[in-house]
Write an enzyme that holds these catalytic residues in place. Structure first.
Site, short mmCIF file in Angstrom:
data_model
loop_
_atom_site.label_atom_id
_atom_site.label_comp_id
_atom_site.label_asym_id
_atom_site.label_seq_id
_atom_site.Cartn_x
_atom_site.Cartn_y
_atom_site.Cartn_z
N GLU A 266 -14.45 -104.37 -38.50
CA GLU A 266 -15.77 -104.27 -37.64
C GLU A 266 -15.90 -105.30 -36.71
O GLU A 266 -16.65 -104.99 -35.75
CB GLU A 266 -16.83 -104.42 -38.83
CG GLU A 266 -17.29 -103.36 -39.70
CD GLU A 266 -16.30 -102.91 -40.77
OE1 GLU A 266 -16.73 -102.55 -41.78
OE2 GLU A 266 -15.34 -103.89 -41.03
N GLU B 198 -15.68 -100.78 -48.26
CA GLU B 198 -16.66 -101.35 -48.87
C GLU B 198 -17.18 -100.51 -49.83
O GLU B 198 -17.34 -101.35 -50.96
CB GLU B 198 -17.91 -101.75 -47.96
CG GLU B 198 -17.73 -102.66 -46.60
CD GLU B 198 -18.69 -102.80 -45.66
OE1 GLU B 198 -19.12 -103.98 -45.74
OE2 GLU B 198 -18.83 -101.93 -44.85
#
Length: 276
Positions: free
Chosen positions: A148, A127
């Site tokens: 995730e 990210e």
């Protein structure tokens, strides 16, 4: 008598020593994430990363920002799981909000940002990397992905939005809901990264690549304004995006570098840019 283990206060920005290193050389600001063993980020790291981004933004002698991880195994493995497991949901929310603000600040800075992926780049590490303008990975240095979902959560610091803008909506959903990680070669094919460099002399070669965007080689202001026009114009209506483009162009028209570039073209000589 054993020494009691010190409990780390994850909510304090002062809970760690210097874990983001900053140095500026030859027009390039190098920002290095350094929290062994996996360069995972915490509130303290986010605060230091934010400060480093602002320092690079405000330094008139910096033209390119280079993000990397310390060591040779991890760029970053993302958010520190021990931290997430020990803080309350409200803290988690504001932690994600601050990460969003920090990475947006990186995107809004009119200076080219290059992420040098020197090792595993997963979860929040990817990210961070996706907020850079260009991503270059070291060959056979690790895996990349947003796993995730395997923790019962989603990529919460920009992953769902930036990945979908890089690879398309359907492919991004597939990559995230499977929770798989991929080789850098696969990431290159998907369009997540721009290039892969050999392991040998990786850092030197990345620095050489970055220097091409600094004066006198390139008009650094033009590089920054190209980045700014794309980042701002990407998600607004075309008419508004064209207005952003015109405004950035007008800023450049008033620069010494634009005069130099046009004159050099007419005079058939190499331009000598000064970032002015």
């Amino acid at each position: 008598m054993s020494t009691p283990t010190k409990t780390r206060d994850w909510t304090s920005p002062d809970s760690a020593d210097e874990i983001v290193h900053y140095r500026a050389t030859d027009g390039i600001a190098v920002i290095e994430l350094d929290d062994p063993p996996a360069n995972t980020y915490t509130y303290a790291m986010n605060r230091q990363l934010d400060d480093a981004i602002l320092q690079a933004r405000m330094d008139n002698d910096v033209y390119v920002i280079l993000l990397t991880g310390a060591g040779d195994k991890f760029f970053s493995a993302g958010a520190n799981i021990k931290m997430l497991a020990s803080v309350d949901p409200t803290f988690k929310y504001f932690f994600c909000l601050h990460a969003n603000e920090t990475l947006l600040r990186l995107e809004h800075t009119p200076k080219l940002v290059i992420a040098a992926l020197n090792g595993h780049t997963v979860g929040g590490g990817l990210e961070i990397a996706m907020a850079a303008d260009i991503r270059i990975a070291r060959k056979d240095a690790g895996k990349i992905g947003l796993p995730e979902v395997n923790l019962g959560v989603l990529p919460g610091t920009g992953g769902t939005q930036r990945l979908s803008r890089l690879v398309g909506k359907s492919k991004a959903i597939e990559l995230m809901v499977t929770g798989n990680t991929y080789s850098f070669e696969e990431a290159l094919e998907l369009g997540i990264i721009n290039d892969i460099y050999d392991r040998e002399n990786f850092t030197d070669n990345i620095m050489e690549y970055a220097r091409q965007f600094c004066p006198p080689n390139k008009a650094a202001k033009a590089v920054g304004r190209i980045k700014r026009a794309v980042q701002t114009g990407w998600e607004i209506p075309m008419e508004s995006a064209l207005a952003v483009e015109r405004e950035n162009q007008q800023i450049l028209f008033q620069s010494e570098d634009a005069k130099e570039g046009l004159s050099a073209y007419v005079e058939k000589r190499p331009a000598e840019f000064k970032a002015r």
